[in-house]
Design an enzyme around this catalytic site. Structure first.
Site, PDB file in Angstrom:
ATOM      1  N   CYS A   1       2.498 -21.804  -8.081  1.00 25.45           N
ATOM      2  CA  CYS A   1       1.732 -22.270  -6.762  1.00 25.45           C
ATOM      3  C   CYS A   1       0.454 -21.258  -6.710  1.00 25.45           C
ATOM      4  O   CYS A   1       0.436 -20.157  -7.335  1.00 25.45           O
ATOM      5  CB  CYS A   1       2.391 -21.532  -5.577  1.00 25.45           C
ATOM      6  SG  CYS A   1       3.991 -22.515  -5.260  1.00 25.45           S
TER       7      CYS A   1
ATOM      8  N   LYS B   1       3.414 -20.010 -14.782  1.00 27.36           N
ATOM      9  CA  LYS B   1       2.686 -18.805 -15.639  1.00 27.36           C
ATOM     10  C   LYS B   1       3.093 -17.434 -15.306  1.00 27.36           C
ATOM     11  O   LYS B   1       3.261 -16.673 -15.870  1.00 27.36           O
ATOM     12  CB  LYS B   1       0.932 -18.865 -15.682  1.00 27.36           C
ATOM     13  CG  LYS B   1       0.372 -17.798 -16.364  1.00 27.36           C
ATOM     14  CD  LYS B   1       0.826 -17.982 -17.655  1.00 27.36           C
ATOM     15  CE  LYS B   1      -0.027 -17.019 -18.672  1.00 27.36           C
ATOM     16  NZ  LYS B   1       0.594 -17.001 -20.051  1.00 27.36           N
TER      17      LYS B   1
ATOM     18  N   GLU C   1       9.671 -24.129 -24.890  1.00 26.27           N
ATOM     19  CA  GLU C   1       9.072 -24.329 -23.710  1.00 26.27           C
ATOM     20  C   GLU C   1       7.960 -25.293 -23.999  1.00 26.27           C
ATOM     21  O   GLU C   1       7.714 -25.971 -22.876  1.00 26.27           O
ATOM     22  CB  GLU C   1       8.541 -22.834 -23.277  1.00 26.27           C
ATOM     23  CG  GLU C   1       7.450 -22.227 -23.959  1.00 26.27           C
ATOM     24  CD  GLU C   1       7.352 -20.939 -23.638  1.00 26.27           C
ATOM     25  OE1 GLU C   1       7.585 -20.498 -22.370  1.00 26.27           O
ATOM     26  OE2 GLU C   1       6.750 -20.028 -24.311  1.00 26.27           O
TER      27      GLU C   1
ATOM     28  N   LYS D   1       8.920 -20.368 -28.112  1.00 18.45           N
ATOM     29  CA  LYS D   1       7.575 -21.145 -28.026  1.00 18.45           C
ATOM     30  C   LYS D   1       7.922 -22.431 -28.198  1.00 18.45           C
ATOM     31  O   LYS D   1       7.131 -23.294 -27.652  1.00 18.45           O
ATOM     32  CB  LYS D   1       6.668 -20.643 -29.147  1.00 18.45           C
ATOM     33  CG  LYS D   1       6.021 -19.262 -28.901  1.00 18.45           C
ATOM     34  CD  LYS D   1       5.022 -19.093 -27.596  1.00 18.45           C
ATOM     35  CE  LYS D   1       5.441 -18.926 -26.565  1.00 18.45           C
ATOM     36  NZ  LYS D   1       5.742 -17.376 -25.979  1.00 18.45           N
TER      37      LYS D   1
ATOM     38  N   TRP E   1       4.308 -25.482  -6.713  1.00 16.89           N
ATOM     39  CA  TRP E   1       5.480 -25.568  -7.646  1.00 16.89           C
ATOM     40  C   TRP E   1       6.801 -25.643  -6.809  1.00 16.89           C
ATOM     41  O   TRP E   1       7.130 -24.700  -6.207  1.00 16.89           O
ATOM     42  CB  TRP E   1       5.567 -24.314  -8.457  1.00 16.89           C
ATOM     43  CG  TRP E   1       6.533 -24.404  -9.647  1.00 16.89           C
ATOM     44  CD1 TRP E   1       6.225 -24.964 -10.748  1.00 16.89           C
ATOM     45  CD2 TRP E   1       7.803 -23.482  -9.664  1.00 16.89           C
ATOM     46  NE1 TRP E   1       7.259 -24.627 -11.686  1.00 16.89           N
ATOM     47  CE2 TRP E   1       8.325 -23.996 -11.008  1.00 16.89           C
ATOM     48  CE3 TRP E   1       8.774 -22.958  -8.856  1.00 16.89           C
ATOM     49  CZ2 TRP E   1       9.529 -23.741 -11.508  1.00 16.89           C
ATOM     50  CZ3 TRP E   1       9.674 -22.624  -9.356  1.00 16.89           C
ATOM     51  CH2 TRP E   1      10.354 -22.915 -10.692  1.00 16.89           C
TER      52      TRP E   1
ATOM     53  N   ARG F   1      -1.245 -21.885 -13.574  1.00 14.60           N
ATOM     54  CA  ARG F   1       0.278 -21.249 -13.215  1.00 14.60           C
ATOM     55  C   ARG F   1       1.343 -22.092 -13.052  1.00 14.60           C
ATOM     56  O   ARG F   1       2.671 -21.542 -12.726  1.00 14.60           O
ATOM     57  CB  ARG F   1      -0.266 -20.560 -11.837  1.00 14.60           C
ATOM     58  CG  ARG F   1      -1.311 -19.822 -11.780  1.00 14.60           C
ATOM     59  CD  ARG F   1      -1.861 -19.338 -10.366  1.00 14.60           C
ATOM     60  NE  ARG F   1      -0.938 -18.746  -9.244  1.00 14.60           N
ATOM     61  CZ  ARG F   1      -0.788 -17.632  -9.377  1.00 14.60           C
ATOM     62  NH1 ARG F   1      -1.769 -16.509  -9.864  1.00 14.60           N
ATOM     63  NH2 ARG F   1       0.098 -17.037  -8.491  1.00 14.60           N
TER      64      ARG F   1
ATOM     65  N   HIS G   1      28.731 -16.162 -37.911  1.00 16.27           N
ATOM     66  CA  HIS G   1      29.630 -15.792 -36.875  1.00 16.27           C
ATOM     67  C   HIS G   1      29.601 -16.795 -35.605  1.00 16.27           C
ATOM     68  O   HIS G   1      30.049 -16.835 -34.617  1.00 16.27           O
ATOM     69  CB  HIS G   1      29.392 -14.368 -36.212  1.00 16.27           C
ATOM     70  CG  HIS G   1      29.288 -13.401 -37.034  1.00 16.27           C
ATOM     71  ND1 HIS G   1      30.605 -12.868 -37.850  1.00 16.27           N
ATOM     72  CD2 HIS G   1      28.473 -12.718 -37.729  1.00 16.27           C
ATOM     73  CE1 HIS G   1      30.262 -11.857 -38.318  1.00 16.27           C
ATOM     74  NE2 HIS G   1      29.077 -11.871 -38.507  1.00 16.27           N
TER      75      HIS G   1
ATOM     76  N   GLU H   1      11.281 -15.111 -30.222  1.00 15.62           N
ATOM     77  CA  GLU H   1       9.889 -15.408 -29.828  1.00 15.62           C
ATOM     78  C   GLU H   1       9.556 -17.079 -30.272  1.00 15.62           C
ATOM     79  O   GLU H   1       9.024 -17.738 -29.524  1.00 15.62           O
ATOM     80  CB  GLU H   1       8.909 -14.592 -29.788  1.00 15.62           C
ATOM     81  CG  GLU H   1       7.271 -14.702 -29.554  1.00 15.62           C
ATOM     82  CD  GLU H   1       7.403 -15.252 -27.954  1.00 15.62           C
ATOM     83  OE1 GLU H   1       8.297 -14.956 -27.162  1.00 15.62           O
ATOM     84  OE2 GLU H   1       6.340 -15.503 -27.500  1.00 15.62           O
TER      85      GLU H   1
ATOM     86  N   ASN I   1       2.411 -19.313  -0.654  1.00 15.54           N
ATOM     87  CA  ASN I   1       3.327 -18.905  -1.826  1.00 15.54           C
ATOM     88  C   ASN I   1       4.413 -18.178  -1.529  1.00 15.54           C
ATOM     89  O   ASN I   1       4.233 -17.226  -0.698  1.00 15.54           O
ATOM     90  CB  ASN I   1       2.343 -18.208  -2.950  1.00 15.54           C
ATOM     91  CG  ASN I   1       1.261 -19.170  -3.747  1.00 15.54           C
ATOM     92  OD1 ASN I   1       1.272 -20.559  -3.228  1.00 15.54           O
ATOM     93  ND2 ASN I   1       0.351 -18.639  -4.438  1.00 15.54           N
ATOM     94  N   GLY I   2       5.542 -18.373  -2.261  1.00 13.63           N
ATOM     95  CA  GLY I   2       6.561 -17.213  -1.949  1.00 13.63           C
ATOM     96  C   GLY I   2       7.854 -18.113  -1.336  1.00 13.63           C
ATOM     97  O   GLY I   2       7.611 -19.479  -1.348  1.00 13.63           O
TER      98      GLY I   2
HETATM   99  C1  F6R Z   1       6.657 -17.451 -22.140  1.00 15.10           C
HETATM  100  C2  F6R Z   1       6.453 -16.698 -21.106  1.00 15.10           C
HETATM  101  C3  F6R Z   1       7.220 -16.165 -20.205  1.00 15.10           C
HETATM  102  C4  F6R Z   1       6.789 -14.820 -19.583  1.00 15.10           C
HETATM  103  C5  F6R Z   1       7.619 -14.554 -18.662  1.00 15.10           C
HETATM  104  C6  F6R Z   1       7.341 -13.063 -18.089  1.00 15.10           C
HETATM  105  O1  F6R Z   1       5.840 -17.954 -22.896  1.00 15.10           O
HETATM  106  O2  F6R Z   1       5.145 -16.579 -21.015  1.00 15.10           O
HETATM  107  O3  F6R Z   1       8.760 -16.140 -20.891  1.00 15.10           O
HETATM  108  O4  F6R Z   1       6.770 -13.959 -20.613  1.00 15.10           O
HETATM  109  O5  F6R Z   1       7.781 -15.551 -17.216  1.00 15.10           O
HETATM  110  O6  F6R Z   1       6.078 -13.183 -17.317  1.00 15.10           O
HETATM  111  P1  F6R Z   1       5.023 -11.826 -17.436  1.00 15.10           P
HETATM  112  O7  F6R Z   1       4.952 -11.337 -18.796  1.00 15.10           O
HETATM  113  O8  F6R Z   1       3.781 -12.387 -16.705  1.00 15.10           O
HETATM  114  O9  F6R Z   1       5.822 -10.857 -16.605  1.00 15.10           O
END
Ligand code: F6R
Length: 621
Positions: free
Chosen positions: A2, A616, A501, A498, A74, A27, A517, A494, A100-101
């Site tokens: 949002c 985001k 997502e 990537k 969102w 976001r 395992h 990681e 927002n929230g």
């Molecule tokens: C994935 C990604 C998320 C953030 C997570 C925490 O690419 O960006 O997994 O890492 O939502 O976000 P922050 O780092 O802003 O606390």
């Protein structure tokens, strides 16, 4: 998650609102809308879908006026429909707001409002807030004196409304009968004000303000701002007027330009030599063979007596915390525990004095990480943030911290913030290592390694064409495994995240030796395994794991640091990155993995910068 924008001034508010909403697209959202106030009416325009749909709507049906607010939603309560999009109107259209929230007690409030005759058009908790505000405005007590303060009715109504809400909010509100003002309020959901010349701005983060003003005010929880074109007044919900500091916005318009790139994600991947350099800048002290930090805010004695670290984070930041665990335990010999913030906040782990908490977060707004930090503070532990967004809630609430200085990260999938966090972790390992057993000479070696890192990341970027070819070969596969050991285990996690997502392909990250395992049952000709296998103490062991996959017909993509290694003979496809010390391998190895995810997503037709369902900064639990 949002986004909010607002404008008060002599220009058409809708121009700023649309541009601001575009900048907040990163976001994550699924509908958008604006409202302007003018000539005794408030005019709402909103629609499900992208900001582009809103822009089309505004072309055919403009929203006029110099005061307005906008929102990208969102979905939480109710699907992404026109009706559920914000802004929401309250009463007989006497107020409109964006939110927002999450309002946790919205059902009870809604029932009362229904009994009072209010009608609802949406499923949202936010519409409840709009009607509640209208109700409070209509039912002000007689002692509210408008002749002393023309905004007294608004302030009292907003205060009365807020005291009934349970949950989190960033709110911006416009009023039919006060068309020159926007009122905002925050609790747990960020809001900033941009101070202009004869105009003022509101936003949920600094990016819409870049290029408009360099002056920013960060609202704190429980603060309410009354914003006109020429004035900003901040009051505490319960305590009256408070002083607000004007800070310098650290984002420039160029930071949010795509430049020569098609997507922010690719731009941010390619910024990494610079962001790694920025994370190191001014933090290496060759004389003392250690790292220096400006913002830890702990006494030498407190630092010396740290006996244990708890690193907490979510998602990608959690992966950099895992990298940090390996670094700090190996180089500083201090025990480290890495906790998902969402678990730590409700667990009650016994923690001795001498425990130092680090919250790792790109955005500084992740609600779970914030809650974990608050919980640890409550228990008396010193808390630090490792954060990219200057002035964000976590950066402000932590006792001290280290900024990443990576510049705004707009692609939803974190790339440059991840590598910058890993760099900061290595600096912490060096710093605490030098406070304990690490020799001067060993400290200098680490500094030498770190100084070379930006160039090595640059060299890792040169694998781009090779990675693109590999992506073309495997883009149609629906399952991937990512495998690595020790420092490269978090890099495997990681890499898998990537891919998941942004391309919506199933991918699992595992410590390579764990394969047998269970996960090895997944291996077949259609399931590529991405091995991160640079030269290290466990090279032979990982090679054995790789052979096990090959023996079962699984294709192998290997990230290596030696072209002639034995792995290259066995693997189907090889990506060669520069050889670096083991603790820096996850940084260098992550670069091609980011590009692999990017190209696979692109080939599969996915929206790389705005992947479905993702946001985001995750500001709901
Ligand atoms: C994935 C990604 C998320 C953030 C997570 C925490 O690419 O960006 O997994 O890492 O939502 O976000 P922050 O780092 O802003 O606390």
């Amino acid at each position: 998650m949002c986004g909010i924008v607002g404008y008060v001034g002599s220009n058409e508010a809708a121009d700023f609102l649309l541009e601001g909403l575009r900048r907040l697209e990163y976001r994550g959202y699924d509908s958008s809308g604006v409202v302007t106030a003018q000539d005794g009416t408030i005019d709402v325009k909103k629609t499900a879908g992208r900001v582009e749909s809103l822009s089309q709507l505004l072309k055919t049906s403009p929203a006029r006026g110099g005061v307005g607010i906008g929102h990208t939603r969102w979905a939480t309560h109710g699907p992404a429909t026109d009706e559920n999009a914000h802004p929401h109107l309250g009463g007989d259209q006497i107020v409109a707001l964006v939110h927002n929230g999450v309002i946790e007690n919205y059902r009870g409030l809604k029932e009362k409002l229904l009994e009072r005759g209010y009608e609802f058009c949406s499923d949202t908790d936010s519409e409840v807030v709009a009607h509640l505000l209208a109700y409070e405005l209509r039912n002000l007590s007689d002692d509210v004196n408008e002749s002393i303060d023309p905004y007294a009715p608004l302030i009292v109504a907003v205060q009365n409304m807020l005291t009934q809400l349970q949950g989190t909010y960033g709110l911006a509100m416009v009023f039919r009968d006060w068309p020159e003002v926007i009122v905002t309020a925050r609790l747990g959901s960020p809001l900033v004000l941009g101070v202009g010349d004869g105009e003022n701005f509101i936003a949920s983060d600094g990016s819409p303000l870049a290029g408009r003003t360099e002056k920013i005010v960060y609202l704190a929880d429980h603060e309410i701002a009354i914003v006109t074109a020429d004035t900003i007044r901040v009051i505490h919900r319960d305590q009256g007027d408070v002083r607000h500091d004007i800070k310098v916005l650290d984002i420039e318009a160029a930071d949010i330009d795509l430049g020569r790139f098609d997507h922010y994600m690719l731009k941010e991947i390619f910024e990494q030599p610079e962001t790694v350099r920025n994370a190191l800048r001014g933090r290496l002290d060759r004389d003392e063979a250690t790292a220096v930090f400006g913002g830890l805010n702990l006494s030498a004695q407190q630092l010396q007596s740290v006996q244990r670290f708890v690193l907490t984070a979510c998602g990608t930041s959690w992966h950099s915390a895992l990298v940090g665990e390996y670094m700090i335990e190996n180089l500083a010999r201090i025990p480290v525990e890495v906790e998902y913030a969402s678990e730590l906040r409700y667990r009650n782990p016994p923690l001795s004095t001498g425990t130092l908490l680090f919250a790792l977060t790109q955005s500084g707004e992740t609600i779970d990480t914030l809650a974990a930090l608050r919980e640890m503070k409550r228990k008396g532990h010193p808390t630090m943030s490792i954060c990219n967004v200057v002035g964000s809630t976590i950066a402000r609430e932590a006792d001290g911290g280290i900024y990443l200085h990576a510049g705004p990260e707009i692609g939803v999938a974190s790339t440059k913030a991840f590598t910058a966090q890993c760099v900061v972790m290595s600096l912490l390992a060096l710093y605490f290592g030098r406070l304990h057993h690490l020799s001067y000479e060993a400290g200098l070696h680490i500094i030498d390694d770190l100084e070379k890192l930006p160039e090595q990341v640059e060299t890792a970027l040169a694998t781009h064409d090779r990675v693109r070819q590999i992506a073309e070969k495997y883009a149609d596969r629906n399952n991937f495994l990512y495998l690595g050991r020790q420092y490269n285990f978090p890099a495997a996690l990681e890499g898998a995240l990537k891919l998941k997502e942004i391309s919506y392909v199933h991918a699992e990250g595992y410590p390579a030796a764990e394969m047998k395992h269970g996960p090895i049952a997944l291996v077949d000709e259609q399931t590529p395994s991405v091995f991160i296998v640079p030269q290290s103490a466990v090279y032979d062991k990982v090679l054995a794991n790789l052979e096990e996959i090959k023996a079962r017909g699984g294709p192998v993509i290997a990230v290596v640091d030696d072209e002639d290694s034995r792995v290259t003979e066995v693997a189907d496809d090889v990506i060669v990155v520069p050889a670096v010390s083991d603790f820096l391998q996850p940084i260098v190895a992550s670069v091609p993995l980011q590009m692999l995810a990017y190209h696979i997503a692109l080939i599969r037709g996915c929206d790389v910068d705005k992947p479905r369902n993702l946001a985001k900064s995750v500001t709901v639990e």
